[in-house]
Design an enzyme around this catalytic site. Structure first.
Site, mmCIF file in Angstrom:
data_model
loop_
_atom_site.group_PDB
_atom_site.id
_atom_site.type_symbol
_atom_site.label_atom_id
_atom_site.label_comp_id
_atom_site.label_asym_id
_atom_site.label_seq_id
_atom_site.Cartn_x
_atom_site.Cartn_y
_atom_site.Cartn_z
ATOM 1 C CB SER A 329 42.613 35.331 43.613
ATOM 2 O OG SER A 329 42.625 33.983 44.043
ATOM 3 C CG HIS A 331 44.318 35.824 35.472
ATOM 4 N ND1 HIS A 331 44.730 37.072 35.239
ATOM 5 C CD2 HIS A 331 44.658 34.905 34.704
ATOM 6 C CE1 HIS A 331 44.839 36.924 33.729
ATOM 7 N NE2 HIS A 331 45.081 35.662 33.406
ATOM 8 C CB CYS A 332 46.527 38.763 40.550
ATOM 9 S SG CYS A 332 45.024 39.594 40.415
ATOM 10 C CB VAL A 333 49.816 35.109 41.932
ATOM 11 C CG1 VAL A 333 49.450 35.832 43.091
ATOM 12 C CG2 VAL A 333 48.953 33.819 41.851
#
Length: 348
Positions: A329, A331-333
Protein backbone atom coordinates in the site's frame (compact mmCIF):
# COMPACT_ATOMS: atom_id res chain seq x y z
CA UNK A 1 36.23 0.95 1.68
CA UNK A 2 34.91 2.19 5.01
CA UNK A 3 36.27 5.69 4.54
CA UNK A 4 33.98 6.14 1.53
CA UNK A 5 30.78 5.06 3.25
CA UNK A 6 28.00 7.47 4.18
CA UNK A 7 28.60 6.93 7.89
CA UNK A 8 32.27 7.82 7.58
CA UNK A 9 31.29 11.05 5.83
CA UNK A 10 28.67 11.92 8.44
CA UNK A 11 25.51 10.76 6.60
CA UNK A 12 22.68 8.65 8.00
CA UNK A 13 19.08 7.87 7.15
CA UNK A 14 16.69 10.36 8.80
CA UNK A 15 13.32 9.41 10.24
CA UNK A 16 10.37 9.61 7.90
CA UNK A 17 8.87 12.50 9.85
CA UNK A 18 11.90 14.71 9.13
CA UNK A 19 11.04 17.42 6.57
CA UNK A 20 10.70 16.26 2.96
CA UNK A 21 11.71 18.04 -0.21
CA UNK A 22 9.43 15.67 -2.12
CA UNK A 23 8.06 12.15 -2.38
CA UNK A 24 8.95 9.75 -5.20
CA UNK A 25 6.37 7.30 -6.48
CA UNK A 26 5.38 5.60 -9.77
CA UNK A 27 2.15 5.33 -11.73
CA UNK A 28 0.51 1.89 -12.01
CA UNK A 29 0.44 0.38 -15.49
CA UNK A 30 -0.24 -2.92 -17.28
CA UNK A 31 -3.65 -4.56 -16.88
CA UNK A 32 -2.02 -7.98 -16.64
CA UNK A 33 0.18 -6.98 -13.72
CA UNK A 34 -2.91 -5.84 -11.86
CA UNK A 35 -5.00 -8.92 -12.71
CA UNK A 36 -7.75 -6.86 -14.31
CA UNK A 37 -7.90 -4.28 -11.49
CA UNK A 38 -5.85 -1.54 -13.18
CA UNK A 39 -8.69 1.00 -13.41
CA UNK A 40 -9.79 0.81 -9.74
CA UNK A 41 -6.11 0.74 -8.72
CA UNK A 42 -5.53 3.94 -10.69
CA UNK A 43 -8.57 5.54 -9.08
CA UNK A 44 -7.22 4.79 -5.59
CA UNK A 45 -3.72 5.84 -6.60
CA UNK A 46 -4.93 9.15 -8.02
CA UNK A 47 -6.74 9.91 -4.77
CA UNK A 48 -3.55 9.11 -2.88
CA UNK A 49 -1.22 11.23 -5.07
CA UNK A 50 -3.63 14.17 -5.21
CA UNK A 51 -3.90 14.10 -1.40
CA UNK A 52 -0.14 13.80 -0.98
CA UNK A 53 0.44 16.72 -3.38
CA UNK A 54 -1.58 18.96 -1.02
CA UNK A 55 1.26 18.59 1.48
CA UNK A 56 4.47 18.30 -0.54
CA UNK A 57 5.85 18.05 -4.10
CA UNK A 58 5.71 14.69 -5.86
CA UNK A 59 8.13 13.12 -8.35
CA UNK A 60 6.04 10.70 -10.41
CA UNK A 61 7.76 7.99 -12.48
CA UNK A 62 5.91 6.95 -15.65
CA UNK A 63 6.58 3.82 -17.66
CA UNK A 64 5.25 4.89 -21.06
CA UNK A 65 3.18 7.39 -23.03
CA UNK A 66 -0.16 5.86 -22.00
CA UNK A 67 0.78 6.09 -18.32
CA UNK A 68 1.77 9.73 -18.65
CA UNK A 69 -1.40 10.66 -20.52
CA UNK A 70 -3.57 8.88 -17.95
CA UNK A 71 -1.74 10.34 -14.95
CA UNK A 72 -1.90 13.90 -16.30
CA UNK A 73 -5.66 13.57 -16.74
CA UNK A 74 -6.22 12.43 -13.16
CA UNK A 75 -3.68 14.44 -11.15
CA UNK A 76 -3.18 18.04 -10.10
CA UNK A 77 -0.72 19.91 -7.91
CA UNK A 78 3.08 20.21 -7.63
CA UNK A 79 3.88 17.00 -9.52
CA UNK A 80 6.98 16.49 -11.69
CA UNK A 81 6.69 13.74 -14.29
CA UNK A 82 9.63 11.50 -15.24
CA UNK A 83 9.53 8.93 -18.05
CA UNK A 84 11.58 5.99 -16.74
CA UNK A 85 10.91 2.38 -17.81
CA UNK A 86 10.37 0.20 -14.75
CA UNK A 87 8.96 -3.17 -13.81
CA UNK A 88 6.57 -2.11 -11.04
CA UNK A 89 5.66 0.80 -8.79
CA UNK A 90 7.08 -0.28 -5.42
CA UNK A 91 9.68 2.49 -5.12
CA UNK A 92 10.07 1.91 -1.38
CA UNK A 93 12.01 -1.22 -2.36
CA UNK A 94 13.47 -0.42 -5.78
CA UNK A 95 14.25 3.28 -5.36
CA UNK A 96 17.24 4.98 -3.78
CA UNK A 97 17.29 5.39 -0.01
CA UNK A 98 18.27 8.93 0.94
CA UNK A 99 20.69 9.90 3.71
CA UNK A 100 21.50 13.31 5.20
CA UNK A 101 24.23 15.09 7.10
CA UNK A 102 24.53 18.47 8.74
CA UNK A 103 27.93 20.06 8.07
CA UNK A 104 29.51 22.47 10.58
CA UNK A 105 28.30 25.36 8.44
CA UNK A 106 25.65 25.46 5.77
CA UNK A 107 22.39 23.57 5.19
CA UNK A 108 21.60 19.89 5.57
CA UNK A 109 23.02 17.88 2.66
CA UNK A 110 21.24 14.95 1.01
CA UNK A 111 22.81 11.97 -0.76
CA UNK A 112 21.46 8.65 -2.04
CA UNK A 113 22.33 4.99 -1.49
CA UNK A 114 21.97 2.36 -4.20
CA UNK A 115 21.20 -1.18 -3.07
CA UNK A 116 20.71 -4.14 -5.37
CA UNK A 117 17.07 -5.08 -5.93
CA UNK A 118 16.31 -8.64 -7.09
CA UNK A 119 12.51 -8.73 -7.06
CA UNK A 120 12.07 -9.83 -3.44
CA UNK A 121 14.37 -12.81 -3.72
CA UNK A 122 13.83 -13.53 -7.41
CA UNK A 123 10.03 -13.74 -7.25
CA UNK A 124 9.41 -11.06 -9.92
CA UNK A 125 11.29 -9.39 -12.82
CA UNK A 126 13.47 -6.59 -11.52
CA UNK A 127 16.08 -5.68 -14.14
CA UNK A 128 14.58 -2.26 -14.86
CA UNK A 129 13.67 -1.59 -11.23
CA UNK A 130 17.26 -2.29 -10.21
CA UNK A 131 18.29 0.78 -12.23
CA UNK A 132 15.87 3.12 -10.44
CA UNK A 133 18.37 4.56 -7.89
CA UNK A 134 20.77 5.44 -10.72
CA UNK A 135 17.97 7.20 -12.57
CA UNK A 136 16.83 9.10 -9.49
CA UNK A 137 20.37 10.25 -8.67
CA UNK A 138 20.92 11.30 -12.28
CA UNK A 139 17.73 13.39 -12.33
CA UNK A 140 18.63 15.08 -9.04
CA UNK A 141 22.34 15.48 -9.79
CA UNK A 142 22.97 13.75 -6.48
CA UNK A 143 25.92 11.74 -5.20
CA UNK A 144 25.16 8.01 -5.01
CA UNK A 145 26.82 5.50 -2.69
CA UNK A 146 26.98 1.89 -3.93
CA UNK A 147 26.24 -0.59 -1.14
CA UNK A 148 26.63 -3.71 -3.29
CA UNK A 149 24.17 -5.99 -1.47
CA UNK A 150 20.45 -6.71 -1.83
CA UNK A 151 18.28 -4.55 0.41
CA UNK A 152 14.70 -3.26 0.21
CA UNK A 153 13.50 -0.06 1.84
CA UNK A 154 10.35 -1.74 3.11
CA UNK A 155 12.48 -4.14 5.15
CA UNK A 156 13.89 -1.30 7.27
CA UNK A 157 12.40 1.22 9.69
CA UNK A 158 14.49 3.89 11.47
CA UNK A 159 13.92 6.45 14.21
CA UNK A 160 16.54 8.90 12.93
CA UNK A 161 18.63 8.46 16.09
CA UNK A 162 20.54 5.34 15.16
CA UNK A 163 17.91 2.68 15.94
CA UNK A 164 16.45 0.44 13.24
CA UNK A 165 13.82 -2.29 13.00
CA UNK A 166 13.74 -5.29 10.66
CA UNK A 167 12.68 -8.94 10.47
CA UNK A 168 14.77 -12.07 10.30
CA UNK A 169 12.32 -13.59 7.84
CA UNK A 170 13.23 -10.97 5.24
CA UNK A 171 16.83 -9.98 5.81
CA UNK A 172 18.05 -13.52 6.38
CA UNK A 173 16.20 -14.93 3.37
CA UNK A 174 18.74 -17.07 1.46
CA UNK A 175 17.42 -15.68 -1.84
CA UNK A 176 18.70 -12.19 -0.98
CA UNK A 177 22.21 -12.22 0.48
CA UNK A 178 23.34 -15.82 0.92
CA UNK A 179 26.41 -16.02 3.11
CA UNK A 180 25.72 -12.80 5.03
CA UNK A 181 24.73 -13.35 8.65
CA UNK A 182 23.13 -10.91 11.10
CA UNK A 183 26.44 -9.38 12.10
CA UNK A 184 27.49 -8.75 8.50
CA UNK A 185 24.15 -7.23 7.57
CA UNK A 186 24.24 -5.00 10.64
CA UNK A 187 27.66 -3.80 9.48
CA UNK A 188 26.32 -2.76 6.07
CA UNK A 189 23.35 -0.97 7.61
CA UNK A 190 25.64 0.82 10.04
CA UNK A 191 28.03 1.99 7.33
CA UNK A 192 25.45 2.96 4.69
CA UNK A 193 22.46 4.16 6.75
CA UNK A 194 23.97 4.99 10.14
CA UNK A 195 21.93 2.34 12.00
CA UNK A 196 23.89 1.74 15.19
CA UNK A 197 21.41 -0.60 16.88
CA UNK A 198 19.20 -2.99 14.85
CA UNK A 199 16.17 -4.60 16.50
CA UNK A 200 15.34 -7.97 14.94
CA UNK A 201 11.72 -9.12 14.88
CA UNK A 202 10.57 -12.50 13.59
CA UNK A 203 8.00 -13.19 10.89
CA UNK A 204 5.52 -11.10 8.96
CA UNK A 205 1.98 -11.35 7.65
CA UNK A 206 0.44 -14.32 5.90
CA UNK A 207 0.39 -13.69 2.14
CA UNK A 208 3.21 -11.13 2.18
CA UNK A 209 5.40 -11.97 -0.82
CA UNK A 210 8.13 -9.67 0.51
CA UNK A 211 8.86 -12.23 3.26
CA UNK A 212 7.85 -10.09 6.19
CA UNK A 213 8.66 -6.47 5.41
CA UNK A 214 8.76 -4.42 8.59
CA UNK A 215 6.65 -1.63 7.05
CA UNK A 216 3.58 -3.89 7.08
CA UNK A 217 4.15 -4.73 10.75
CA UNK A 218 5.93 -2.27 13.00
CA UNK A 219 6.68 1.44 12.58
CA UNK A 220 8.24 4.29 14.52
CA UNK A 221 5.80 7.13 15.20
CA UNK A 222 8.45 9.14 17.09
CA UNK A 223 11.98 8.37 18.30
CA UNK A 224 10.61 6.46 21.30
CA UNK A 225 7.13 5.39 20.14
CA UNK A 226 6.64 2.17 18.18
CA UNK A 227 3.35 1.16 16.57
CA UNK A 228 2.99 -2.57 15.95
CA UNK A 229 0.26 -4.64 14.29
CA UNK A 230 -1.60 -7.19 16.41
CA UNK A 231 -4.22 -9.82 15.67
CA UNK A 232 -6.37 -10.76 18.69
CA UNK A 233 -7.99 -13.79 17.03
CA UNK A 234 -6.02 -16.85 18.24
CA UNK A 235 -7.32 -18.88 15.28
CA UNK A 236 -5.86 -16.45 12.74
CA UNK A 237 -2.44 -17.52 11.35
CA UNK A 238 -1.23 -13.94 11.92
CA UNK A 239 -1.91 -14.08 15.66
CA UNK A 240 1.17 -15.95 16.85
CA UNK A 241 3.85 -14.18 14.73
CA UNK A 242 2.49 -10.75 15.65
CA UNK A 243 2.27 -11.70 19.33
CA UNK A 244 5.88 -12.85 19.27
CA UNK A 245 6.94 -9.55 17.69
CA UNK A 246 4.97 -7.66 20.33
CA UNK A 247 6.73 -9.57 23.10
CA UNK A 248 10.14 -8.72 21.63
CA UNK A 249 9.22 -5.03 21.51
CA UNK A 250 7.89 -5.03 25.06
CA UNK A 251 11.14 -6.55 26.28
CA UNK A 252 13.25 -3.71 24.89
CA UNK A 253 12.55 -1.05 27.49
CA UNK A 254 12.75 2.65 26.71
CA UNK A 255 10.02 2.61 24.08
CA UNK A 256 6.29 3.22 24.22
CA UNK A 257 4.60 0.34 22.37
CA UNK A 258 1.21 1.04 20.75
CA UNK A 259 -0.88 -1.85 19.44
CA UNK A 260 -2.59 -1.40 16.06
CA UNK A 261 -5.17 -4.03 15.08
CA UNK A 262 -5.20 -5.68 11.69
CA UNK A 263 -8.36 -5.21 9.63
CA UNK A 264 -11.11 -7.45 10.99
CA UNK A 265 -12.07 -9.15 7.75
CA UNK A 266 -9.46 -10.95 5.62
CA UNK A 267 -9.42 -10.37 1.87
CA UNK A 268 -8.24 -12.98 -0.60
CA UNK A 269 -6.70 -12.58 -4.04
CA UNK A 270 -7.76 -16.12 -4.86
CA UNK A 271 -8.64 -19.28 -2.96
CA UNK A 272 -5.03 -19.76 -1.84
CA UNK A 273 -3.61 -16.22 -1.53
CA UNK A 274 -4.54 -14.04 1.43
CA UNK A 275 -3.79 -10.35 0.95
CA UNK A 276 -1.51 -8.74 3.59
CA UNK A 277 -3.99 -6.14 4.83
CA UNK A 278 -2.49 -3.78 7.40
CA UNK A 279 -2.88 -0.25 8.69
CA UNK A 280 0.84 -0.09 9.53
CA UNK A 281 1.72 0.67 5.90
CA UNK A 282 0.95 4.36 6.43
CA UNK A 283 3.11 7.09 4.91
CA UNK A 284 4.32 10.07 6.95
CA UNK A 285 4.34 13.20 4.76
CA UNK A 286 4.87 16.88 5.57
CA UNK A 287 1.81 17.75 7.63
CA UNK A 288 -0.04 14.49 7.07
CA UNK A 289 -0.09 10.75 7.67
CA UNK A 290 -1.80 8.83 4.86
CA UNK A 291 -3.27 5.55 6.12
CA UNK A 292 -4.60 2.70 3.97
CA UNK A 293 -8.18 1.68 4.77
CA UNK A 294 -10.23 -1.12 3.26
CA UNK A 295 -13.92 -0.58 3.99
CA UNK A 296 -13.38 -2.67 7.12
CA UNK A 297 -15.01 -2.40 10.58
CA UNK A 298 -11.56 -1.65 12.10
CA UNK A 299 -10.77 1.28 9.76
CA UNK A 300 -11.93 4.05 12.08
CA UNK A 301 -10.46 2.40 15.17
CA UNK A 302 -7.05 2.33 13.48
CA UNK A 303 -7.28 6.00 12.54
CA UNK A 304 -8.26 6.93 16.10
CA UNK A 305 -5.24 5.05 17.46
CA UNK A 306 -2.87 6.81 15.07
CA UNK A 307 -4.21 10.39 15.32
CA UNK A 308 -2.81 11.28 18.76
CA UNK A 309 0.59 9.82 17.83
CA UNK A 310 1.19 12.47 15.15
CA UNK A 311 0.44 15.90 16.62
CA UNK A 312 0.60 18.61 13.99
CA UNK A 313 -0.16 16.17 11.20
CA UNK A 314 -3.53 15.37 9.66
CA UNK A 315 -4.14 11.62 9.79
CA UNK A 316 -6.12 10.74 6.66
CA UNK A 317 -7.58 7.38 5.72
CA UNK A 318 -7.61 6.58 1.99
CA UNK A 319 -9.00 3.53 0.25
CA UNK A 320 -6.47 0.82 -0.66
CA UNK A 321 -8.82 -2.09 -1.34
CA UNK A 322 -7.54 -2.57 -4.90
CA UNK A 323 -3.97 -1.35 -4.48
CA UNK A 324 -3.41 -4.07 -1.86
CA UNK A 325 -4.04 -6.72 -4.54
CA UNK A 326 -0.48 -5.96 -5.66
CA UNK A 327 0.80 -6.87 -2.21
CA UNK A 328 1.40 -3.45 -0.66
CA UNK A 329 0.00 0.00 0.00
CA UNK A 330 1.01 3.63 0.53
CA UNK A 331 4.34 3.14 2.26
CA UNK A 332 5.37 0.49 -0.27
CA UNK A 333 4.80 2.84 -3.22
CA UNK A 334 6.63 5.87 -1.80
CA UNK A 335 10.18 6.97 -1.09
CA UNK A 336 10.74 10.24 0.74
CA UNK A 337 13.43 12.67 -0.40
CA UNK A 338 14.58 14.59 2.68
CA UNK A 339 14.76 18.37 2.58
CA UNK A 340 18.24 19.78 2.10
CA UNK A 341 20.89 20.75 -0.39
CA UNK A 342 21.82 18.17 -3.03
CA UNK A 343 25.20 16.60 -2.24
CA UNK A 344 26.84 16.27 -5.67
CA UNK A 345 29.50 13.78 -4.63
CA UNK A 346 30.79 11.32 -7.16
CA UNK A 347 29.13 7.91 -7.54
CA UNK A 348 30.90 5.61 -5.11
Amino acid sequence: MENLTPRALGFRMPAEWAPHAATWTAWPYDEEKWLGYLEPVRQEFAAFVNTLARFEPVHLVLHDEESERDARQRLAGPITFHRIPHDDLWLRDSGAIFVTRTPPSGPVEVAAVNWEFNGWGGKYPAQQDNQMPLQMARILGMGLFEAGIVMEGGSLEVNGQGVGLTTRQCLLSPARNPGLDEEALEGYLQQFLGIEHLIWLGNGLEGDHTDGHIDTLTRFASPYTIVTAVCPDPDDPNHRPLQENLEILRSLGGFRIVELPLPKNPLWLDSETRLPLTYANFYIANGAVLVPIYGDPHDEQALEILRPLFPGREVIGLQSRYLITGGGSFHCVTQQQPAGAIWPGQTR
